[in-house]
Design an enzyme around this catalytic site. Structure first.
Site: not given
Length: 220
Positions: A66, A38, A9, A34, A36, A136, A68, A174, A144
């Site tokens: 991904h 957002m 990621s 990967h 993300d 998820m 989101m 993930d 983290g």
């Protein structure tokens, strides 16, 4: 069981030197990158736009994007040109079939993601439009976080559901993935592992990726 594929990621990468960090993952043998996306609405964080995805696409490592985000009608066509896998959240749309069909018609492998508290009982309704299921194992929005252990049972449930239907699908996990739990995840049925902090904090990123594939502790 399919071999483990590793999709580090970029959420844990240095945002000031994202391309350099991404290139290091290519050298370390990552199967995917990967990314993300957002929007600050679906999750409480903001990350990258299509131009970043376009730049990463040029590295030649398949992008596992991904989404989101709330506005899938915009995001799917914006990011699809750069994605090998394009994953949307079941919680982000009232029209999951339509959104998954749009992903597939864009030429991407279609993934569907679910948050930790979302049960997977909707999956039989969309099996024909799903190439990957993303489970998820933390609440999305920040890197983290600690792995939510009960999600192992959800991984097994999803794998068994598709196996009984005679359908081969990638099961991706993930959140809080490390060399310590990779073997358990693989045994539960996951074959694509997303790991950010574990890979980026390693002295040897190649060894960290190898330890995820092998399900052994190898973080140095």
């Amino acid at each position: 069981m399919n071999k483990i594929l590793v999709s580090p990621s970029l959420l844990s990468a240095n945002p000031v030197d994202l391309m350099k960090d991404a290139a290091s993952l290519k050298e370390a043998g990552a199967d995917y990158l990967h990314l993300d996306i957002m929007d600050g609405h679906f999750v409480p964080n903001l990350t990258y736009g299509p131009k970043v995805a376009e730049g990463l696409f040029g590295l030649g490592v398949p992008l596992d994007i991904h989404l989101m985000v709330d506005c899938l009608e915009w995001a799917i066509p914006a990011f699809a040109p750069f994605a090998k896998i394009l994953t949307i959240h079941a919680e982000a749309t009232r029209h999951l079939h339509r959104a998954l069909q749009l992903v597939q018609s864009s030429g991407c492998r279609a993934g569907v993601a679910m948050n930790p508290a979302t049960p997977p009982d909707f999956l039989p309704c969309v099996m024909d439009n799903v190439d990957l299921v993303l489970i998820m194992t933390v609440n999305p929005g920040w890197g983290g976080q600690k792995f939510i252990a009960p999600m192992l049972e959800k991984v097994s449930w999803v794998r068994e559901m598709f196996s009984k239907a005679g359908k081969d699908v990638d099961v991706e996990v993930d959140g809080g993935v490390t060399g310590d739990n990779a073997r358990l995840l693989h045994e539960a049925g996951a074959n694509v592992l997303v790991a950010g902090n574990y890979v980026f904090s390693a002295k040897d990123r190649r060894q960290a990726i190898h330890s995820l594939r092998m399900g052994t502790i190898g973080h140095g």
